[in-house]
Design a protein around this motif. Structure first.
Motif, PDB file in Angstrom:
ATOM      1  N   ALA A 126       0.812  -1.208   0.000  1.00 38.19           N
ATOM      2  CA  ALA A 126       0.000   0.000   0.000  1.00 38.19           C
ATOM      3  C   ALA A 126       0.847   1.260   0.000  1.00 38.19           C
ATOM      4  CB  ALA A 126      -0.909   0.004   1.214  1.00 38.19           C
ATOM      5  N   LYS A 127       0.302   2.290  -0.617  1.00 31.21           N
ATOM      6  CA  LYS A 127       0.914   3.612  -0.605  1.00 31.21           C
ATOM      7  C   LYS A 127      -0.096   4.552   0.029  1.00 31.21           C
ATOM      8  CE  LYS A 127       3.583   6.713  -3.382  1.00 31.21           C
ATOM      9  NZ  LYS A 127       4.768   6.486  -4.163  1.00 31.21           N
ATOM     10  N   GLY A 128       0.330   5.345   0.976  1.00 36.58           N
ATOM     11  CA  GLY A 128      -0.572   6.210   1.716  1.00 36.58           C
ATOM     12  C   GLY A 128      -1.236   7.265   0.856  1.00 36.58           C
ATOM     13  N   LYS A 129      -2.496   7.561   1.170  1.00 40.10           N
ATOM     14  CA  LYS A 129      -3.242   8.593   0.462  1.00 40.10           C
ATOM     15  C   LYS A 129      -3.040   9.929   1.162  1.00 40.10           C
ATOM     16  CE  LYS A 129      -7.174   6.011  -1.393  1.00 40.10           C
ATOM     17  NZ  LYS A 129      -8.641   5.880  -1.352  1.00 40.10           N
ATOM     18  N   LYS A 130      -3.034  10.963   0.377  1.00 40.88           N
ATOM     19  CA  LYS A 130      -3.028  12.318   0.932  1.00 40.88           C
ATOM     20  C   LYS A 130      -4.466  12.702   1.273  1.00 40.88           C
ATOM     21  CE  LYS A 130       1.339  13.077  -0.143  1.00 40.88           C
ATOM     22  NZ  LYS A 130       2.251  12.498   0.770  1.00 40.88           N
ATOM     23  N   LYS A 131      -4.638  13.795   1.986  1.00 40.53           N
ATOM     24  CA  LYS A 131      -5.967  14.215   2.407  1.00 40.53           C
ATOM     25  C   LYS A 131      -6.868  14.516   1.208  1.00 40.53           C
ATOM     26  CE  LYS A 131      -7.699  16.596   6.332  1.00 40.53           C
ATOM     27  NZ  LYS A 131      -7.373  17.459   7.431  1.00 40.53           N
ATOM     28  N   TYR A 132      -6.295  15.148   0.173  1.00 44.14           N
ATOM     29  CA  TYR A 132      -7.117  15.489  -0.997  1.00 44.14           C
ATOM     30  C   TYR A 132      -7.518  14.239  -1.777  1.00 44.14           C
ATOM     31  CZ  TYR A 132      -2.557  15.330  -3.377  1.00 44.14           C
ATOM     32  OH  TYR A 132      -1.320  14.960  -3.858  1.00 44.14           O
ATOM     33  N   ASP A 133      -6.703  13.178  -1.729  1.00 48.85           N
ATOM     34  CA  ASP A 133      -7.069  11.914  -2.376  1.00 48.85           C
ATOM     35  C   ASP A 133      -8.279  11.290  -1.675  1.00 48.85           C
ATOM     36  OD1 ASP A 133      -5.038  11.950  -4.301  1.00 48.85           O
ATOM     37  OD2 ASP A 133      -3.606  11.018  -2.911  1.00 48.85           O
ATOM     38  N   LYS A 134      -8.290  11.371  -0.345  1.00 47.57           N
ATOM     39  CA  LYS A 134      -9.396  10.810   0.419  1.00 47.57           C
ATOM     40  C   LYS A 134     -10.687  11.566   0.113  1.00 47.57           C
ATOM     41  CE  LYS A 134      -6.446   9.465   4.259  1.00 47.57           C
ATOM     42  NZ  LYS A 134      -6.143   9.659   5.666  1.00 47.57           N
ATOM     43  N   ARG A 135     -10.586  12.901   0.035  1.00 43.15           N
ATOM     44  CA  ARG A 135     -11.769  13.711  -0.285  1.00 43.15           C
ATOM     45  C   ARG A 135     -12.297  13.374  -1.668  1.00 43.15           C
ATOM     46  NH1 ARG A 135      -8.947  18.855   1.231  1.00 43.15           N
ATOM     47  NH2 ARG A 135      -9.010  18.899   3.499  1.00 43.15           N
ATOM     48  N   GLU A 136     -11.391  13.191  -2.618  1.00 44.82           N
ATOM     49  CA  GLU A 136     -11.780  12.863  -3.990  1.00 44.82           C
ATOM     50  C   GLU A 136     -12.495  11.511  -4.037  1.00 44.82           C
ATOM     51  OE1 GLU A 136      -9.324  11.677  -7.914  1.00 44.82           O
ATOM     52  OE2 GLU A 136      -8.712  13.555  -6.968  1.00 44.82           O
ATOM     53  N   ALA A 137     -11.980  10.527  -3.321  1.00 43.04           N
ATOM     54  CA  ALA A 137     -12.606   9.200  -3.288  1.00 43.04           C
ATOM     55  C   ALA A 137     -13.993   9.274  -2.657  1.00 43.04           C
ATOM     56  CB  ALA A 137     -11.726   8.225  -2.521  1.00 43.04           C
ATOM     57  N   MET A 138     -14.135  10.078  -1.586  1.00 41.17           N
ATOM     58  CA  MET A 138     -15.436  10.240  -0.958  1.00 41.17           C
ATOM     59  C   MET A 138     -16.425  10.913  -1.899  1.00 41.17           C
ATOM     60  SD  MET A 138     -14.333  11.137   2.979  1.00 41.17           S
ATOM     61  CE  MET A 138     -15.738  12.158   3.237  1.00 41.17           C
ATOM     62  N   ALA A 139     -15.971  11.910  -2.644  1.00 39.58           N
ATOM     63  CA  ALA A 139     -16.842  12.609  -3.596  1.00 39.58           C
ATOM     64  C   ALA A 139     -17.305  11.657  -4.701  1.00 39.58           C
ATOM     65  CB  ALA A 139     -16.115  13.804  -4.196  1.00 39.58           C
ATOM     66  N   LYS A 140     -16.409  10.819  -5.209  1.00 44.85           N
ATOM     67  CA  LYS A 140     -16.786   9.843  -6.242  1.00 44.85           C
ATOM     68  C   LYS A 140     -17.811   8.857  -5.702  1.00 44.85           C
ATOM     69  CE  LYS A 140     -12.626   9.711  -9.096  1.00 44.85           C
ATOM     70  NZ  LYS A 140     -11.495   8.886  -9.524  1.00 44.85           N
ATOM     71  N   ARG A 141     -17.592   8.387  -4.491  1.00 43.72           N
ATOM     72  CA  ARG A 141     -18.508   7.422  -3.885  1.00 43.72           C
ATOM     73  C   ARG A 141     -19.889   8.047  -3.683  1.00 43.72           C
ATOM     74  NH1 ARG A 141     -15.343   5.844   0.171  1.00 43.72           N
ATOM     75  NH2 ARG A 141     -16.207   7.329   1.646  1.00 43.72           N
ATOM     76  N   ASP A 142     -19.930   9.309  -3.232  1.00 41.23           N
ATOM     77  CA  ASP A 142     -21.215   9.987  -3.041  1.00 41.23           C
ATOM     78  C   ASP A 142     -21.928  10.211  -4.366  1.00 41.23           C
ATOM     79  OD1 ASP A 142     -20.775  10.025  -0.341  1.00 41.23           O
ATOM     80  OD2 ASP A 142     -20.085  12.122  -0.291  1.00 41.23           O
ATOM     81  N   ALA A 143     -21.170  10.577  -5.411  1.00 41.76           N
ATOM     82  CA  ALA A 143     -21.774  10.786  -6.729  1.00 41.76           C
ATOM     83  C   ALA A 143     -22.353   9.476  -7.268  1.00 41.76           C
ATOM     84  CB  ALA A 143     -20.736  11.346  -7.695  1.00 41.76           C
ATOM     85  N   GLN A 144     -21.636   8.386  -7.093  1.00 44.64           N
ATOM     86  CA  GLN A 144     -22.115   7.078  -7.538  1.00 44.64           C
ATOM     87  C   GLN A 144     -23.394   6.698  -6.794  1.00 44.64           C
ATOM     88  OE1 GLN A 144     -20.741   5.309 -10.002  1.00 44.64           O
ATOM     89  NE2 GLN A 144     -22.229   3.664  -9.798  1.00 44.64           N
ATOM     90  N   ARG A 145     -23.424   6.958  -5.514  1.00 42.97           N
ATOM     91  CA  ARG A 145     -24.596   6.660  -4.699  1.00 42.97           C
ATOM     92  C   ARG A 145     -25.805   7.474  -5.172  1.00 42.97           C
ATOM     93  NH1 ARG A 145     -22.721   7.482   0.760  1.00 42.97           N
ATOM     94  NH2 ARG A 145     -21.513   5.589   0.457  1.00 42.97           N
ATOM     95  N   GLU A 146     -25.577   8.757  -5.490  1.00 38.13           N
ATOM     96  CA  GLU A 146     -26.652   9.627  -5.992  1.00 38.13           C
ATOM     97  C   GLU A 146     -27.202   9.108  -7.314  1.00 38.13           C
ATOM     98  OE1 GLU A 146     -28.537  12.276  -5.088  1.00 38.13           O
ATOM     99  OE2 GLU A 146     -27.675  11.927  -3.113  1.00 38.13           O
ATOM    100  N   MET A 147     -26.306   8.678  -8.220  1.00 37.29           N
ATOM    101  CA  MET A 147     -26.752   8.157  -9.516  1.00 37.29           C
ATOM    102  C   MET A 147     -27.595   6.895  -9.331  1.00 37.29           C
ATOM    103  SD  MET A 147     -23.672   8.800 -12.253  1.00 37.29           S
ATOM    104  CE  MET A 147     -22.692   7.489 -11.620  1.00 37.29           C
ATOM    105  N   GLU A 148     -27.164   6.002  -8.461  1.00 32.39           N
ATOM    106  CA  GLU A 148     -27.923   4.776  -8.213  1.00 32.39           C
ATOM    107  C   GLU A 148     -29.280   5.081  -7.602  1.00 32.39           C
ATOM    108  OE1 GLU A 148     -25.346   2.400  -5.828  1.00 32.39           O
ATOM    109  OE2 GLU A 148     -24.015   1.921  -7.510  1.00 32.39           O
ATOM    110  N   ARG A 149     -29.324   6.056  -6.699  1.00 31.04           N
ATOM    111  CA  ARG A 149     -30.584   6.452  -6.069  1.00 31.04           C
ATOM    112  C   ARG A 149     -31.541   7.027  -7.112  1.00 31.04           C
ATOM    113  NH1 ARG A 149     -28.923   9.969  -1.847  1.00 31.04           N
ATOM    114  NH2 ARG A 149     -28.367   8.102  -0.697  1.00 31.04           N
ATOM    115  N   ALA A 150     -31.013   7.861  -8.006  1.00 32.22           N
ATOM    116  CA  ALA A 150     -31.842   8.455  -9.054  1.00 32.22           C
ATOM    117  C   ALA A 150     -32.383   7.376  -9.997  1.00 32.22           C
ATOM    118  CB  ALA A 150     -31.036   9.482  -9.835  1.00 32.22           C
ATOM    119  N   LEU A 151     -31.568   6.399 -10.333  1.00 34.61           N
ATOM    120  CA  LEU A 151     -32.022   5.316 -11.203  1.00 34.61           C
ATOM    121  C   LEU A 151     -33.122   4.489 -10.534  1.00 34.61           C
ATOM    122  CD1 LEU A 151     -28.730   4.021 -12.835  1.00 34.61           C
ATOM    123  CD2 LEU A 151     -30.651   5.122 -13.968  1.00 34.61           C
ATOM    124  N   ARG A 152     -32.975   4.240  -9.254  1.00 33.44           N
ATOM    125  CA  ARG A 152     -34.008   3.490  -8.529  1.00 33.44           C
ATOM    126  C   ARG A 152     -35.323   4.253  -8.511  1.00 33.44           C
ATOM    127  NH1 ARG A 152     -30.082   1.905  -4.597  1.00 33.44           N
ATOM    128  NH2 ARG A 152     -30.732   3.685  -3.367  1.00 33.44           N
TER     129      ARG A 152
END
Length: 157
Positions: A126-152
């Motif tokens: 493993a290679k450690g993530k920086k703080k901005y990498d963690k924020r970016e991953a959280m934003a992608k996960r939230d966007a994916q969740r929103e898209m799935e919710r809208a499709l449902r």
């Protein structure tokens, strides 16, 4: 009828590892345990949080994994956070040693599971993530969740 085996039974998982690290590669390793430790692990009383693997003197070691003492273990119980030896091939150990010498790489246990009656650990390079990498991953996960919710919601009508 005989029961079909679904594969390895996951007993402990380090969910925070994928949040804090980029996992480059994974290795399956055996682990040296005492009798009371394996009984406790089979009951699901193991914790991989804050644990890591280290290579020293040509051997791989798992440091800081917590295994709760077995209730019926009496004097045979050992220290819950003792350092445990990992069983890897020599070529794998040398490869991991070279890769962990690079800046920013470490060995993190991802899963603890039983496979064919033996306890195994999935180790991630493993290679450690920086703080901005963690924020970016959280934003992608939230966007994916929103898209799935809208499709449902769309499929309801």
């Amino acid at each position: 009828m005989a029961k079909q085996d679904e594969g390895p039974k996951v007993l402990a998982q380090n969910k925070k590892a994928t949040h804090d690290y980029f996992i480059e590669d994974t290795y399956e390793a055996g682990i040296v345990l005492t009798g009371t430790e394996i009984k406790s692990i089979r009951q699901g009383k193991a914790n991989l949080q804050d644990s890591f693997a280290r290579i020293s003197n040509g051997e791989a070691w798992l440091v800081n994994m917590h295994v709760s003492p077995f209730e019926q273990g009496n004097r045979f119980n050992v220290d819950p956070t003792r350092t445990r030896k990992l069983l890897l091939h020599k070529a794998e150990i040398m490869k991991l040693l070279g890769q962990t010498k690079e800046k920013g790489y470490s060995l993190i246990p991802l899963k603890l599971y039983i496979k064919n009656g033996f306890c195994k650990v999935l180790i991630g390079l493993a290679k450690g993530k920086k703080k901005y990498d963690k924020r970016e991953a959280m934003a992608k996960r939230d966007a994916q969740r929103e898209m799935e919710r809208a499709l449902r919601e769309r499929q309801k009508y």
